[in-house]
Motif scaffolding. Structure first.
Motif, PDB file in Angstrom:
ATOM      1  N   ILE A   1       4.887  13.533 -12.370  1.00 29.81           N
ATOM      2  CA  ILE A   1       5.189  13.951 -10.994  1.00 29.81           C
ATOM      3  C   ILE A   1       4.388  15.198 -10.641  1.00 29.81           C
ATOM      4  CG2 ILE A   1       6.995  14.942  -9.519  1.00 29.81           C
ATOM      5  CD1 ILE A   1       8.957  12.999 -10.916  1.00 29.81           C
ATOM      6  N   GLN A   2       4.339  16.156 -11.559  1.00 37.03           N
ATOM      7  CA  GLN A   2       3.588  17.383 -11.291  1.00 37.03           C
ATOM      8  C   GLN A   2       2.096  17.088 -11.094  1.00 37.03           C
ATOM      9  OE1 GLN A   2       4.672  19.892 -14.581  1.00 37.03           O
ATOM     10  NE2 GLN A   2       6.467  20.726 -13.520  1.00 37.03           N
ATOM     11  N   LYS A   3       1.550  16.182 -11.909  1.00 38.85           N
ATOM     12  CA  LYS A   3       0.137  15.825 -11.765  1.00 38.85           C
ATOM     13  C   LYS A   3      -0.104  15.152 -10.422  1.00 38.85           C
ATOM     14  CE  LYS A   3      -3.818  13.450 -13.756  1.00 38.85           C
ATOM     15  NZ  LYS A   3      -4.552  13.776 -12.567  1.00 38.85           N
ATOM     16  N   ALA A   4       0.768  14.235 -10.040  1.00 38.30           N
ATOM     17  CA  ALA A   4       0.614  13.547  -8.754  1.00 38.30           C
ATOM     18  C   ALA A   4       0.719  14.544  -7.601  1.00 38.30           C
ATOM     19  CB  ALA A   4       1.657  12.445  -8.608  1.00 38.30           C
ATOM     20  N   GLU A   5       1.657  15.485  -7.700  1.00 40.05           N
ATOM     21  CA  GLU A   5       1.795  16.499  -6.650  1.00 40.05           C
ATOM     22  C   GLU A   5       0.571  17.403  -6.598  1.00 40.05           C
ATOM     23  OE1 GLU A   5       5.564  18.241  -7.685  1.00 40.05           O
ATOM     24  OE2 GLU A   5       6.656  16.950  -6.286  1.00 40.05           O
ATOM     25  N   SER A   6       0.022  17.723  -7.758  1.00 45.01           N
ATOM     26  CA  SER A   6      -1.187  18.546  -7.815  1.00 45.01           C
ATOM     27  C   SER A   6      -2.364  17.811  -7.172  1.00 45.01           C
ATOM     28  CB  SER A   6      -1.502  18.890  -9.268  1.00 45.01           C
ATOM     29  OG  SER A   6      -2.741  19.545  -9.358  1.00 45.01           O
TER      30      SER A   6
ATOM     31  N   SER B   1      -1.718   9.611   1.881  1.00 46.86           N
ATOM     32  CA  SER B   1      -0.545   8.764   2.130  1.00 46.86           C
ATOM     33  C   SER B   1      -0.148   7.999   0.872  1.00 46.86           C
ATOM     34  CB  SER B   1      -0.839   7.771   3.257  1.00 46.86           C
ATOM     35  OG  SER B   1      -1.063   8.456   4.459  1.00 46.86           O
ATOM     36  N   THR B   2      -1.152   7.461   0.191  1.00 42.14           N
ATOM     37  CA  THR B   2      -0.882   6.714  -1.036  1.00 42.14           C
ATOM     38  C   THR B   2      -0.261   7.613  -2.099  1.00 42.14           C
ATOM     39  OG1 THR B   2      -2.710   5.207  -0.593  1.00 42.14           O
ATOM     40  CG2 THR B   2      -1.926   5.317  -2.865  1.00 42.14           C
ATOM     41  N   LEU B   3      -0.842   8.798  -2.287  1.00 40.10           N
ATOM     42  CA  LEU B   3      -0.301   9.718  -3.278  1.00 40.10           C
ATOM     43  C   LEU B   3       1.097  10.204  -2.898  1.00 40.10           C
ATOM     44  CD1 LEU B   3      -3.390  11.845  -4.324  1.00 40.10           C
ATOM     45  CD2 LEU B   3      -2.084  10.269  -5.743  1.00 40.10           C
ATOM     46  N   THR B   4       1.314  10.433  -1.625  1.00 39.87           N
ATOM     47  CA  THR B   4       2.646  10.841  -1.179  1.00 39.87           C
ATOM     48  C   THR B   4       3.663   9.755  -1.499  1.00 39.87           C
ATOM     49  OG1 THR B   4       1.686  12.167   0.599  1.00 39.87           O
ATOM     50  CG2 THR B   4       4.006  11.573   0.820  1.00 39.87           C
ATOM     51  N   ALA B   5       3.280   8.519  -1.220  1.00 45.42           N
ATOM     52  CA  ALA B   5       4.177   7.400  -1.521  1.00 45.42           C
ATOM     53  C   ALA B   5       4.443   7.307  -3.024  1.00 45.42           C
ATOM     54  CB  ALA B   5       3.579   6.098  -0.997  1.00 45.42           C
ATOM     55  N   GLN B   6       3.399   7.522  -3.826  1.00 45.08           N
ATOM     56  CA  GLN B   6       3.571   7.465  -5.283  1.00 45.08           C
ATOM     57  C   GLN B   6       4.507   8.568  -5.764  1.00 45.08           C
ATOM     58  OE1 GLN B   6      -0.398   7.639  -6.893  1.00 45.08           O
ATOM     59  NE2 GLN B   6      -0.824   5.491  -6.450  1.00 45.08           N
ATOM     60  N   VAL B   7       4.322   9.775  -5.227  1.00 43.77           N
ATOM     61  CA  VAL B   7       5.188  10.893  -5.623  1.00 43.77           C
ATOM     62  C   VAL B   7       6.632  10.590  -5.242  1.00 43.77           C
ATOM     63  CG1 VAL B   7       5.769  13.305  -5.106  1.00 43.77           C
ATOM     64  CG2 VAL B   7       3.403  12.674  -5.605  1.00 43.77           C
ATOM     65  N   GLU B   8       6.836  10.101  -4.020  1.00 42.49           N
ATOM     66  CA  GLU B   8       8.191   9.774  -3.579  1.00 42.49           C
ATOM     67  C   GLU B   8       8.798   8.674  -4.448  1.00 42.49           C
ATOM     68  OE1 GLU B   8       9.979  11.496  -1.399  1.00 42.49           O
ATOM     69  OE2 GLU B   8       8.219  12.796  -1.267  1.00 42.49           O
ATOM     70  N   GLU B   9       7.993   7.682  -4.781  1.00 45.22           N
ATOM     71  CA  GLU B   9       8.479   6.588  -5.638  1.00 45.22           C
ATOM     72  C   GLU B   9       8.852   7.119  -7.015  1.00 45.22           C
ATOM     73  OE1 GLU B   9       9.867   2.983  -6.669  1.00 45.22           O
ATOM     74  OE2 GLU B   9       9.188   3.558  -4.670  1.00 45.22           O
ATOM     75  N   GLN B  10       8.014   8.004  -7.563  1.00 42.65           N
ATOM     76  CA  GLN B  10       8.318   8.569  -8.877  1.00 42.65           C
ATOM     77  C   GLN B  10       9.579   9.415  -8.830  1.00 42.65           C
ATOM     78  OE1 GLN B  10       4.833  10.644 -10.278  1.00 42.65           O
ATOM     79  NE2 GLN B  10       3.871   8.780 -11.025  1.00 42.65           N
ATOM     80  N   LYS B  11       9.754  10.169  -7.763  1.00 40.95           N
ATOM     81  CA  LYS B  11      10.972  10.975  -7.640  1.00 40.95           C
ATOM     82  C   LYS B  11      12.200  10.079  -7.536  1.00 40.95           C
ATOM     83  CE  LYS B  11       9.056  15.116  -5.494  1.00 40.95           C
ATOM     84  NZ  LYS B  11       8.993  15.934  -4.276  1.00 40.95           N
ATOM     85  N   LYS B  12      12.080   9.007  -6.742  1.00 42.33           N
ATOM     86  CA  LYS B  12      13.195   8.080  -6.582  1.00 42.33           C
ATOM     87  C   LYS B  12      13.494   7.389  -7.914  1.00 42.33           C
ATOM     88  CE  LYS B  12      12.414   4.719  -3.790  1.00 42.33           C
ATOM     89  NZ  LYS B  12      12.302   3.681  -2.764  1.00 42.33           N
TER      90      LYS B  12
END
Length: 96
Positions: A69-74, A36-47
């Protein structure tokens, strides 16, 4: 007497399996929070990436942001895979 020994062995096995289930449920909870935390971080980075190129560290290139973003998604994908494996392990233990 032999029957009592078998009952004690089964009770011990059941206790061990219940402890393992508790441990796996705890790990599943932790991993779910991490995902959940990583998903939120990825979404925040995309935004953040779509709004501007500013970050907490100052101006960074689009390439650097894309790499982050790619590292966070990985990382997120790895944690999701680990979570799914733990859930499957937990389900297998419940079936026993």
């Amino acid at each position: 007497n032999r029957l009592e020994e078998q009952i004690k062995e089964k009770e011990t096995t059941i206790r061990q399996q219940l402890e393992e289930i508790d441990r796996l449920q705890y790990q599943n909870g932790r991993m779910t929070k991490q995902v959940s935390t990583l998903t939120a971080q990825v979404e925040e980075q995309k935004k953040t990436h779509t709004q501007s190129t500013w970050s907490m560290g100052g101006l960074i290139s689009g390439k650097q942001q894309q790499e982050a973003i790619q590292k966070a998604e990985s990382d997120l994908a790895v944690l999701r895979d680990e979570l799914m494996m733990k859930i499957q392990e937990n389900e297998e233990l419940h079936m026993r």
